[in-house]
Scaffold this active site. Sequence first.
Site, PDB file in Angstrom:
ATOM      1  N   CYS A 168      43.041   6.271 -19.572  1.00 50.62           N
ATOM      2  CA  CYS A 168      42.651   5.251 -20.547  1.00 50.62           C
ATOM      3  C   CYS A 168      43.889   4.572 -21.125  1.00 50.62           C
ATOM      4  O   CYS A 168      44.785   5.232 -21.660  1.00 50.62           O
ATOM      5  CB  CYS A 168      41.860   5.928 -21.655  1.00 50.62           C
ATOM      6  SG  CYS A 168      41.344   4.814 -22.961  1.00 50.62           S
ATOM      7  N   TYR A 174      36.922   2.993 -27.049  1.00 49.86           N
ATOM      8  CA  TYR A 174      38.106   3.374 -27.819  1.00 49.86           C
ATOM      9  C   TYR A 174      38.874   2.115 -28.259  1.00 49.86           C
ATOM     10  O   TYR A 174      39.539   2.106 -29.278  1.00 49.86           O
ATOM     11  CB  TYR A 174      39.059   4.225 -26.969  1.00 49.86           C
ATOM     12  CG  TYR A 174      38.711   5.689 -26.816  1.00 49.86           C
ATOM     13  CD1 TYR A 174      37.469   6.198 -27.214  1.00 49.86           C
ATOM     14  CD2 TYR A 174      39.633   6.577 -26.262  1.00 49.86           C
ATOM     15  CE1 TYR A 174      37.175   7.550 -27.052  1.00 49.86           C
ATOM     16  CE2 TYR A 174      39.349   7.921 -26.111  1.00 49.86           C
ATOM     17  CZ  TYR A 174      38.119   8.410 -26.499  1.00 49.86           C
ATOM     18  OH  TYR A 174      37.840   9.735 -26.346  1.00 49.86           O
ATOM     19  N   GLY A 175      38.781   1.098 -27.453  1.00 55.16           N
ATOM     20  CA  GLY A 175      39.647  -0.077 -27.609  1.00 55.16           C
ATOM     21  C   GLY A 175      39.419  -0.897 -28.866  1.00 55.16           C
ATOM     22  O   GLY A 175      40.207  -1.760 -29.204  1.00 55.16           O
ATOM     23  N   GLU A 182      30.616  -3.156 -17.970  1.00 52.95           N
ATOM     24  CA  GLU A 182      29.613  -2.081 -18.112  1.00 52.95           C
ATOM     25  C   GLU A 182      28.217  -2.623 -17.768  1.00 52.95           C
ATOM     26  O   GLU A 182      27.375  -1.909 -17.246  1.00 52.95           O
ATOM     27  CB  GLU A 182      29.602  -1.549 -19.552  1.00 52.95           C
ATOM     28  CG  GLU A 182      30.890  -0.872 -19.964  1.00 52.95           C
ATOM     29  CD  GLU A 182      30.921   0.622 -19.687  1.00 52.95           C
ATOM     30  OE1 GLU A 182      29.867   1.254 -19.755  1.00 52.95           O
ATOM     31  OE2 GLU A 182      32.027   1.142 -19.403  1.00 52.95           O
ATOM     32  N   CYS A 208      43.780  -2.283 -18.672  1.00 55.29           N
ATOM     33  CA  CYS A 208      42.533  -1.642 -19.101  1.00 55.29           C
ATOM     34  C   CYS A 208      41.806  -1.144 -17.854  1.00 55.29           C
ATOM     35  O   CYS A 208      41.827  -1.806 -16.810  1.00 55.29           O
ATOM     36  CB  CYS A 208      41.659  -2.659 -19.845  1.00 55.29           C
ATOM     37  SG  CYS A 208      40.037  -2.029 -20.291  1.00 55.29           S
ATOM     38  N   THR A 209      41.150   0.002 -18.001  1.00 50.81           N
ATOM     39  CA  THR A 209      40.442   0.614 -16.865  1.00 50.81           C
ATOM     40  C   THR A 209      39.440  -0.319 -16.186  1.00 50.81           C
ATOM     41  O   THR A 209      39.219  -0.223 -14.990  1.00 50.81           O
ATOM     42  CB  THR A 209      39.651   1.841 -17.365  1.00 50.81           C
ATOM     43  OG1 THR A 209      38.983   1.489 -18.590  1.00 50.81           O
ATOM     44  CG2 THR A 209      40.546   3.030 -17.581  1.00 50.81           C
ATOM     45  N   HIS A 210      38.820  -1.185 -16.995  1.00 51.74           N
ATOM     46  CA  HIS A 210      37.721  -1.996 -16.461  1.00 51.74           C
ATOM     47  C   HIS A 210      38.167  -3.271 -15.747  1.00 51.74           C
ATOM     48  O   HIS A 210      37.403  -3.869 -15.009  1.00 51.74           O
ATOM     49  CB  HIS A 210      36.780  -2.389 -17.599  1.00 51.74           C
ATOM     50  CG  HIS A 210      35.978  -1.248 -18.151  1.00 51.74           C
ATOM     51  ND1 HIS A 210      36.555  -0.096 -18.621  1.00 51.74           N
ATOM     52  CD2 HIS A 210      34.638  -1.092 -18.290  1.00 51.74           C
ATOM     53  CE1 HIS A 210      35.600   0.720 -19.047  1.00 51.74           C
ATOM     54  NE2 HIS A 210      34.433   0.135 -18.853  1.00 51.74           N
ATOM     55  N   ASP A 270      39.341   9.781 -19.882  1.00 50.68           N
ATOM     56  CA  ASP A 270      39.212   8.375 -20.267  1.00 50.68           C
ATOM     57  C   ASP A 270      38.173   8.305 -21.378  1.00 50.68           C
ATOM     58  O   ASP A 270      37.422   9.256 -21.604  1.00 50.68           O
ATOM     59  CB  ASP A 270      38.762   7.541 -19.050  1.00 50.68           C
ATOM     60  CG  ASP A 270      38.558   6.074 -19.391  1.00 50.68           C
ATOM     61  OD1 ASP A 270      39.342   5.533 -20.200  1.00 50.68           O
ATOM     62  OD2 ASP A 270      37.595   5.463 -18.878  1.00 50.68           O
ATOM     63  N   SER A 271      38.093   7.152 -22.014  1.00 52.08           N
ATOM     64  CA  SER A 271      37.058   6.969 -23.034  1.00 52.08           C
ATOM     65  C   SER A 271      35.661   6.939 -22.413  1.00 52.08           C
ATOM     66  O   SER A 271      34.680   7.142 -23.105  1.00 52.08           O
ATOM     67  CB  SER A 271      37.312   5.649 -23.765  1.00 52.08           C
ATOM     68  OG  SER A 271      37.337   4.588 -22.828  1.00 52.08           O
TER      69      SER A 271
HETATM   70  N1  DGL Z   1      39.213   2.921 -21.169  1.00 54.80           N
HETATM   71  C1  DGL Z   1      39.528   1.867 -22.106  1.00 54.80           C
HETATM   72  C2  DGL Z   1      40.949   1.355 -21.805  1.00 54.80           C
HETATM   73  O1  DGL Z   1      41.427   1.460 -20.689  1.00 54.80           O
HETATM   74  C3  DGL Z   1      38.534   0.726 -22.031  1.00 54.80           C
HETATM   75  C4  DGL Z   1      37.205   1.060 -22.639  1.00 54.80           C
HETATM   76  C5  DGL Z   1      37.280   1.376 -24.116  1.00 54.80           C
HETATM   77  O2  DGL Z   1      37.558   0.466 -24.938  1.00 54.80           O
HETATM   78  O3  DGL Z   1      37.090   2.535 -24.454  1.00 54.80           O
HETATM   79  O4  DGL Z   1      41.579   0.834 -22.686  1.00 54.80           O
END
Ligand code: DGL
Length: 272
Positions: free
Chosen positions: A73, A42-43, A152, A184-186, A10-11
């Site tokens: 991710c 990354y997003g 975060e 999205c992961t979060h 993941d990022s």
């Molecule tokens: N892991 C990224 C996603 O699921 C979220 C965090 C990021 O922007 O890197 O898109």
Amino acid sequence: MNNSPIGVFDSGIGGLTVVKEIRKVLPGEDIIYLGDTARLPYGTKSTESIIQFSRENTKFLIDRGVKYIVIACYSSTSVALEILQKEIEIPIIGVIKPGVKKALELTRNKRIGVIGTTLTIHSGAYERAFQEFSSDVEVIGRACPLFVPLVEEGFTQHRATELIAREYLEPLQKDNIDTLLLGCTHYPLLLKIIKKIMGPINYVDASKELSKELAKSLAEKNLLNPSGKGNITVYLTDLSINFKEIAERFLGAPLKNYFRASLSSNKEKGGV
Ligand code: DGL
């Protein structure tokens, strides 16, 4: 090969929410996790950069002998999964299609919302995935770039988050969707606030669906590990001041085995 670990990247550490679900379905499998915390997010970055980062992450995991790669991710999956599928020998799965299939199972009015990072939403990956399985759904995407930093920061129940969520989600509410994909992961950590705004519709967190698909695919390929101990080794490209606390929140368990990884030299340093 069966005894080899599953590689997940993941990022950052948000992908540990995916590891948490994989552990529920495959408790014996050993997992090597790589979080590219040094280059997060990354997003908000370009497609070209995320393809390059995803290649480096994949190489890091393959060099550690993994038997299967999971892209936890959504941003990486959106732009790099199909490219990596052509480039590497071992199987690789991403988080988009498993969620899309579930959303199609759940929707009645065929109006589906997708929330994700700017890169994910603008990549059109969800529209392409939906088209692969169904020709008559309306997909309404909405980028929610401030959600990642809020999570975060630990602001999962905060009124500032609710205010921002209303700004992002109210247009979706007017679109009369009956199913919302958390792309999205979060975002699973914001589900309470999202539900408060969007009300009683279907919510899809793809990590559950991905874990089931992964288990099925491992079984089909004779790659299940009957003697694994469920060890999790976490590599992060940067260890920030509060990373452990945040990682444990995502994983829902204590983080024991973690190391700093350097992708350029492909060597890890330090560790516990
Ligand atoms: N892991 C990224 C996603 O699921 C979220 C965090 C990021 O922007 O890197 O898109």
